[in-house]
Write an enzyme that holds these catalytic residues in place. Structure first.
Site, PDB file in Angstrom:
ATOM      1  N   SER A  40     -38.009 -12.360  67.790  1.00  0.00           N
ATOM      2  CA  SER A  40     -36.795 -12.343  67.043  1.00  0.00           C
ATOM      3  C   SER A  40     -36.255 -13.031  65.914  1.00  0.00           C
ATOM      4  O   SER A  40     -37.287 -12.886  64.794  1.00  0.00           O
ATOM      5  CB  SER A  40     -35.675 -12.537  68.263  1.00  0.00           C
ATOM      6  OG  SER A  40     -34.492 -11.823  67.927  1.00  0.00           O
ATOM      7  N   ASP A 152     -36.281  -6.125  70.521  1.00  0.00           N
ATOM      8  CA  ASP A 152     -36.139  -7.426  70.584  1.00  0.00           C
ATOM      9  C   ASP A 152     -37.307  -8.236  71.390  1.00  0.00           C
ATOM     10  O   ASP A 152     -37.101  -7.851  72.540  1.00  0.00           O
ATOM     11  CB  ASP A 152     -34.745  -8.163  70.762  1.00  0.00           C
ATOM     12  CG  ASP A 152     -34.635  -9.217  70.403  1.00  0.00           C
ATOM     13  OD1 ASP A 152     -35.003 -10.374  70.773  1.00  0.00           O
ATOM     14  OD2 ASP A 152     -33.576  -9.560  69.245  1.00  0.00           O
TER      15      ASP A 152
END
Length: 273
Positions: A40, A152
């Site tokens: 991320s 993510d």
């Protein structure tokens, strides 16, 4: 001889700006980074650094960041943000390099939404892989790469230290920028999604211990996922906690040197015999 240092940079939205402070302190103590794994926001910071952006450059970028310039909102279907503007900015900042062309070998972690599996990117377009890794479910439209719909990296691996352990490194440093607070005020869809992610991340971390030689945890107070305006505080937090862990990191480096010096001497003695 000097050990190969590996750095695992974790997810956490704007809190990941603290990664910049970590990099600053490592450079100041002349501790090189030979391999990066990012999830991320950790993937974003890691790739920019691996592409040649200095910690000072990254600090300036963080201070200049304004959401309205980089986030392209879309009609909600699979997410609120399309993410094309961010890809353009990332491509420019990494000078259009591919992952395999970065100055520091880097792996990016994302999550395959259909299969529920970890996806590791070591080759290809940096901007596409990073865009996949930062795709907070419900906020960003998932990034389609081949047949995979990627979201993510923090969904499946918040701090990718285990992936780092699989690489050719000798000393591992993990940076965990997570923070969970109970009884927060929920006022928007962002709050609902992000608190849900924090709860999921907390449970995941309880089940999966971070395996690294040094674990840096700079976040001690709540910061909203999109509060990029607090960059100075976050960088300072990263610096402070890394300085506290520097003796531990140097001790691990010394232990590796001693062990490998003894191993080299033993090999030479056997050869002479």
């Amino acid at each position: 001889m000097f050990p190969k240092i590996g750095l695992a940079l974790g997810s956490g939205g704007a809190r990941g700006i603290a990664h910049i402070g970590v990099l600053q302190v490592l450079e100041e103590h002349e501790i090189p980074v030979h391999y990066i794994v990012g999830s991320s926001i950790g993937a974003l910071i890691g790739c920019l650094y691996a592409a040649g952006q200095t910690p000072s450059d990254l600090e300036k970028l963080a201070k200049l960041f304004r959401k309205r310039y980089y986030l392209d909102f879309t009609v909600p279907k699979m997410g609120l943000i399309q993410g094309n503007r961010l890809k353009q900015v990332i491509a420019m900042l990494v000078k259009n390099k591919k992952l395999e062309e970065l100055d520091i070998p880097t792996t990016i972690v994302a999550t395959d939404l259909k299969q529920g599996e970890q996806v590791l990117f070591k080759e290809g377009e940096v901007e596409q892989a990073v865009r996949a890794s930062i795709s907070i479910p419900g906020i960003f439209v998932p990034e389609k790469i081949g047949e995979k719909w990627c979201v993510d990296g923090g969904v499946i691996d918040r701090v990718p230290a285990s992936t780092l352990k699989e690489q050719d490194v000798d000393v591992t440093i993990a940076v965990d920028v997570s923070f969970f607070e109970e009884n927060i005020e929920i006022t928007s869809i962002y709050d609902v999604i992000m608190q849900s992610m924090e709860i999921m991340g907390r449970e995941l971390m309880q089940e999966k211990e971070i395996n690294a030689d040094a674990i840096i945890r700079p976040i001690t107070t709540r910061h909203h996922t999109f509060e990029f305006e607090e960059s100075e505080k976050l960088i300072a937090a990263g610096r402070e906690e890394t300085e506290r862990l520097i003796p531990t990191i140097k001790e691990k480096i010394s232990e590796w040197k001693e062990l490998n010096h003894e191993s080299t001497e033993s090999t030479e003695t056997q050869a002479d015999a």
